[in-house]
Design an enzyme around this catalytic site. Structure first.
Site, PDB file in Angstrom:
ATOM      1  N   ASP A 103     -10.550  42.177   9.437  1.00  0.00           N
ATOM      2  CA  ASP A 103      -9.438  42.999   9.530  1.00  0.00           C
ATOM      3  C   ASP A 103     -10.405  44.162   9.108  1.00  0.00           C
ATOM      4  OD1 ASP A 103      -9.975  42.098   6.818  1.00  0.00           O
ATOM      5  OD2 ASP A 103      -7.549  42.497   6.391  1.00  0.00           O
ATOM      6  N   GLU A 127     -14.303  36.907   6.758  1.00  0.00           N
ATOM      7  CA  GLU A 127     -12.965  36.335   6.683  1.00  0.00           C
ATOM      8  C   GLU A 127     -12.503  35.023   7.445  1.00  0.00           C
ATOM      9  OE1 GLU A 127     -12.706  40.638   5.545  1.00  0.00           O
ATOM     10  OE2 GLU A 127     -13.801  39.163   6.907  1.00  0.00           O
ATOM     11  N   GLY A 145     -13.183  43.632   2.507  1.00  0.00           N
ATOM     12  CA  GLY A 145     -12.498  44.940   1.885  1.00  0.00           C
ATOM     13  C   GLY A 145     -13.702  46.124   1.680  1.00  0.00           C
ATOM     14  N   GLY A 168     -11.657  42.156  -0.894  1.00  0.00           N
ATOM     15  CA  GLY A 168     -10.079  42.195  -1.429  1.00  0.00           C
ATOM     16  C   GLY A 168     -10.321  41.028  -2.435  1.00  0.00           C
TER      17      GLY A 168
END
Length: 276
Positions: free
Chosen positions: A154, A146, A123, A70
Site C-alpha cells: 500500500d 507487506e 510505511g 508502520g
C-alpha cells in the site's frame, strides 16, 4: 520521556529556514505509529504555509533505519483487544492518518528531502515515495514486505511499483525482496545516492544556498546541492538490473498463481534471488 518525532528549524540564507523532522524511536527502527503521524502532520502543514521555510528535511534517528514501516505490532495488539465485537479504532486511525500524511508529502509544494539511510520499508517507503528529493545511502535497504503478513503493498505501492522498469515492480511486490541503493535508483524509488557521512555537509550546503520565493527555483537549488554530494562511483551492484531478464521472464504469466509458481521454481545459487 523523549518525543517520538523531533522538529528543528535551521537558519538558512536571508530570512529563510530549513525545517528538519526526525523520526525518533530507534528501538522500533523508527516505525510509524498513530502518535508519530499525529505529530508530523500538523508540523508539516505549518511549514508548508510558512513563507520562511524554504525546504523540509525528513530523517530517522540512529544508524539502523529511516523508518522500518508502520508499527503493525500496535495494530495487532489493538485487534486482540477489540476482537470482533467492536470496531478497531486504533487501526482505523492509523491507516487513515498515515495515508493522509503520505498524500500531504506527495502534494507538498515545497522541496521535500527524505534521507533514506538504513532500513526503509513499508510505511517508510510511503513517506519517501512522495518526496521531491529522495536520497539513499550505502546502508539503504528498501522493501515492500507487506505480502509476508497477508497485506498488499500500500502507501502508494500500486503506483510506484507499476512504474518500475519491466515487471520488476510486480516481482518486488510479490516477493517483498530487499533492494539496495542502486536498485532503488534503477526502479525509480530514489533520486540520489549520497554516502551517509556527507549528511551534515548537505545540511550545511542547504543553509548556505540562495533560496527565493519560487518553488521551481528552490527545487533546482536543492537538486544542485544534492548533486554536488553524490558519489555514484561508490554504488553497490544492482541485483534487480543484473537479473532484469530473469525477473521479466518469471513474471510473464497469465495469473498471479502461475507467476508465484514461476518465482518459487527459480533454481539459482544467487542468495538475493533465494531470499526473494
Amino acid at each position: 520521556m523523549s518525543r517520538s518525532v523531533l522538529f528543528e528549524e535551521l537558519p538558512a540564507s536571508g530570512d529563510f529556514v530549513i525545517g528538519v523532522a526526525t523520526l525518533n524511536v530507534e528501538k522500533t527502527l523508527n516505525s510509524l505509529s498513530v502518535e508519530m503521524v499525529a505529530l508530523l502532520r500538523p508540523q508539516l502543514e505549518a511549514w508548508r504555509i510558512d513563507d520562511r521555510v524554504a525546504c523540509v528535511f525528513l530523517q530517522g534517528a540512529g544508524e539502523k533505519a529511516f523508518c522500518a514501516g508502520g508499527d503493525i505490532r500496535k495494530v495487532y495488539d489493538a485487534i486482540l483487544e477489540c476482537g470482533t465485537e467492536r470496531p478497531n479504532e486504533y487501526a482505523r486511525a492509523f491507516f487513515e492518518n498515515e495515508y493522509r500524511l503520505d498524500y500531504l508529502i506527495h502534494t507538498y509544494g515545497k522541496p521535500f528531502i527524505v534521507w533514506g539511510h538504513g532500513i526503509v520499508m513499508g510505511g517508510g517507503i510511503g513517506l519517501m515515495s512522495g518526496a521531491s528529493h529522495r536520497v539513499v545511502t550505502e546502508a539503504a535497504r528498501l522493501a515492500m514486505p507487506e505480502i509476508n503478513i497477508g497485506l498488499f503493498p500500500d502507501v502508494g505501492g500500486t503506483w510506484f511499483l507499476n512504474h518500475a522498469p519491466g515487471r520488476t515492480g510486480l516481482f518486488l511486490g510479490l516477493t517483498g525482496a530487499n533492494i539496495n541503493a542502486a536498485d532503488a535508483l534503477f526502479v525509480g524509488m530514489a533520486d540520489r545516492f549520497i554516502p551517509n557521512g556527507r549528511k551534515q555537509a548537505v545540511l550545511a550546503a542547504l543553509q548556505a544556498a540562495e533560496f527565493g520565493r519560487c518553488t521551481a527555483s528552490n527545487n533546482a537549488v536543492v537538486s544542485r546541492v544534492l548533486r554536488a554530494q553524490e558519489a555514484r562511483d561508490q554504488l553497490p551492484a544492482s541485483k534487480v538490473r543484473e537479473h532484469l531478464d530473469l525477473i521479466n521472464a518469471v513474471t510473464d504469466g497469465d495469473s498471479c498463481a502461475e507467476i508465484c509458481q514461476r518465482i518459487l521454481a527459480i533454481e539459482t545459487d544467487d542468495t538475493w534471488l533465494q531470499k526473494g
